[in-house]
Scaffold this active site. Structure first.
Site, PDB file in Angstrom:
ATOM      1  N   HIS A 157       0.768  -1.873  -0.233  1.00 44.84           N
ATOM      2  CA  HIS A 157       0.356   0.225   0.263  1.00 44.84           C
ATOM      3  C   HIS A 157       1.074   1.349   0.294  1.00 44.84           C
ATOM      4  O   HIS A 157       0.446   2.241  -0.701  1.00 44.84           O
ATOM      5  CB  HIS A 157      -0.957  -0.327   1.270  1.00 44.84           C
ATOM      6  CG  HIS A 157      -1.878  -1.440   1.355  1.00 44.84           C
ATOM      7  ND1 HIS A 157      -3.121  -1.113   0.178  1.00 44.84           N
ATOM      8  CD2 HIS A 157      -2.257  -1.821   2.332  1.00 44.84           C
ATOM      9  CE1 HIS A 157      -3.285  -2.545   0.446  1.00 44.84           C
ATOM     10  NE2 HIS A 157      -3.239  -2.653   1.776  1.00 44.84           N
ATOM     11  N   ASP A 194      -3.018 -10.633  -2.208  1.00 40.87           N
ATOM     12  CA  ASP A 194      -3.543  -9.912  -0.172  1.00 40.87           C
ATOM     13  C   ASP A 194      -4.957  -9.956  -1.078  1.00 40.87           C
ATOM     14  O   ASP A 194      -4.957  -9.507  -2.108  1.00 40.87           O
ATOM     15  CB  ASP A 194      -3.123  -8.963  -1.051  1.00 40.87           C
ATOM     16  CG  ASP A 194      -2.933  -7.754   0.709  1.00 40.87           C
ATOM     17  OD1 ASP A 194      -1.997  -8.671   1.642  1.00 40.87           O
ATOM     18  OD2 ASP A 194      -4.201  -7.719   1.194  1.00 40.87           O
ATOM     19  N   HIS A 196      -6.679  -7.483  -0.463  1.00 44.05           N
ATOM     20  CA  HIS A 196      -6.421  -5.695  -0.836  1.00 44.05           C
ATOM     21  C   HIS A 196      -5.972  -5.493  -1.949  1.00 44.05           C
ATOM     22  O   HIS A 196      -5.008  -6.334  -1.875  1.00 44.05           O
ATOM     23  CB  HIS A 196      -6.576  -4.954   0.341  1.00 44.05           C
ATOM     24  CG  HIS A 196      -6.380  -5.015   2.140  1.00 44.05           C
ATOM     25  ND1 HIS A 196      -6.513  -5.766   2.753  1.00 44.05           N
ATOM     26  CD2 HIS A 196      -7.474  -4.455   2.226  1.00 44.05           C
ATOM     27  CE1 HIS A 196      -7.064  -5.824   3.485  1.00 44.05           C
ATOM     28  NE2 HIS A 196      -7.675  -5.452   3.603  1.00 44.05           N
ATOM     29  N   ASP A 281      -4.712 -12.636   4.099  1.00 46.37           N
ATOM     30  CA  ASP A 281      -5.799 -12.027   3.905  1.00 46.37           C
ATOM     31  C   ASP A 281      -6.795 -11.990   3.803  1.00 46.37           C
ATOM     32  O   ASP A 281      -8.131 -12.363   3.870  1.00 46.37           O
ATOM     33  CB  ASP A 281      -6.031 -10.744   5.041  1.00 46.37           C
ATOM     34  CG  ASP A 281      -4.957  -9.765   3.960  1.00 46.37           C
ATOM     35  OD1 ASP A 281      -5.094 -10.635   2.900  1.00 46.37           O
ATOM     36  OD2 ASP A 281      -4.916  -8.423   4.114  1.00 46.37           O
TER      37      ASP A 281
HETATM   38 ZN   LIG Z   1      -4.374  -7.094   2.676  1.00 48.82          ZN
END
Ligand SMILES: [Zn+2]
Length: 376
Positions: A157, A194, A196, A281
């Site tokens: 990120h 991931d 995200h 996740d």
């Molecule tokens: Zn994540």
């Protein structure tokens, strides 16, 4: 390969001389046993986040489980080094790097509503980026064929000038930039599974045709980026492939996406190295997201990625840890991934059956992505 070579040698009945001769020939023509490495050092525990989901206990759980299950003895330990400021600056501004250094010197603090630093965080972050760089160096130098950097803080990120979503420096973007510069690789593929979207990684390489970024992620979801129409800019158009999935996808949906989008896209791109943002996740027990992947599913995804690395770039594959916040699921999933790198049979120690196929309909989404990216 080790076992296969031995069996073949046992078939030779011509006495010791021919056995030795065969062994010499076999060792020349049979590929060596799969060697896989992992990067770890307790320096990663110095990034103290206090009351948080992204905690040092995540890595401690992984390492304890790998030791308990005997995996560490099968793996080559790759000692990390700190990335240099010049290496970090391949992706981040020098002003931002100094801000992170200064924040650590002052004892830490919050950088955004999710991202916190302690006094040890700058050092840990340098070693996280340097850890993945060392994994790439070990692969390119032939010490191991593949490696997994078990590092924190995570990275995908973080953008050129800001921390975000538990990430300080973008480890995978730095390692990819380093590999492009140091080894003059023409093309690198980054796969990010991931849950995200890796907004920072996408941003770093959005206009760079040498790096293909493919992300599977829950969408709409944090951090908000990752839509279908973000496909790359200018000469890099088509090298950014987002696979925004609805909540509720499990093993069957992920495998479909891997087989129908990631495999053909990778084959067309022909990478010289594959890097992976490995976030767990996506697991069904993860507290942060709403996907349904099992440990078995992570092993199957790793099989496909490893198959691509073997087929396309001499097995050169480096993974780095991103998310994953249920400690049992995280440790078991990392082990399943490493089992694949080692050629072991990965078993789901949590005993959960893969979730039934067809629960979430993603066929129209897959067709749309194929259409946008002109995939067969
Ligand atoms: Zn994540």
């Amino acid at each position: 390969m080790r076992a296969g070579g031995w069996e073949k040698r046992e078939l030779i009945k011509g006495g010791w001389g021919s056995t030795i001769l065969f062994t010499v020939i076999a060792s020349a023509i049979i590929k060596p046993a799969m060697s896989a490495g992992y990067v770890y050092n307790p320096v990663y525990l110095k990034h103290d986040t206090g009351q948080h989901v992204e905690v040092a206990a995540r890595l401690e759980a992984i390492i304890a489980y790998l030791e308990k299950t005997g995996l560490t003895s099968q793996l080559t330990l790759i000692e990390p080094r700190p990335a240099t400021v010049d290496e970090i600056a391949l992706v981040h501004t020098r002003g931002y790097i100094k801000e992170i250094e200064d924040t650590a010197r002052e004892g830490g603090g919050w950088l955004d509503p999710d991202t916190v630093m302690s006094a040890g965080s700058y050092q840990a972050a340098l070693y996280a980026a340097g850890g993945l760089i060392r994994a790439v160096e070990a692969i390119m130098g032939g010490e191991v064929s593949s490696a997994f950097a078990l590092v924190r803080p995570p990275g995908h990120h973080a953008t050129s000038q800001s921390a975000k979503g538990f990430c300080l420096f973008n480890n995978i973007a730095i390692a990819a930039s380093y590999a492009l510069a140091e080894y003059k690789l023409e093309r690198i593929l980054i796969i990010d599974f991931d849950v995200h979207h890796g907004n920072g990684t996408q941003e770093t390489f959005y206009d760079n045709p040498q790096v293909m970024y493919i992300s599977t992620h829950q969408y709409p979801f944090y951090p908000g980026t990752g839509s279908l129409d973000e496909t790359g800019g200018g000469a890099a158009k088509g090298t950014n492939i987002n696979i925004p999935l609805p909540a509720g996808c499990g093993d069957a949906e992920y495998l479909k996406v891997f087989e129908q989008i990631i495999v053909p896209a990778a084959r067309r791109f022909k990478p010289r190295l594959i890097l992976v943002s490995a976030g767990y996740d996506t697991h069904r027990d993860d507290p942060l997201a709403m996907m349904e992947v099992s440990v078995t599913g992570f092993g199957q995804m790793a099989e496909i990625i490893k198959g691509l690395a073997d087929e396309l770039c001499g097995g050169r594959l480096a993974l780095t840890l991103e998310g994953g916040y249920n400690l049992d699921a995280l440790a078991a999933s990392v082990k399943a991934t490493l089992d694949v790198l080692l050629g072991n049979n990965a078993i789901d120690p949590l005993g959960q059956p893969p979730h039934s196929p067809g629960k979430t309909d993603i066929d129209r989404l897959i067709e749309a992505i194929k259409e946008i990216h002109k995939l067969p």
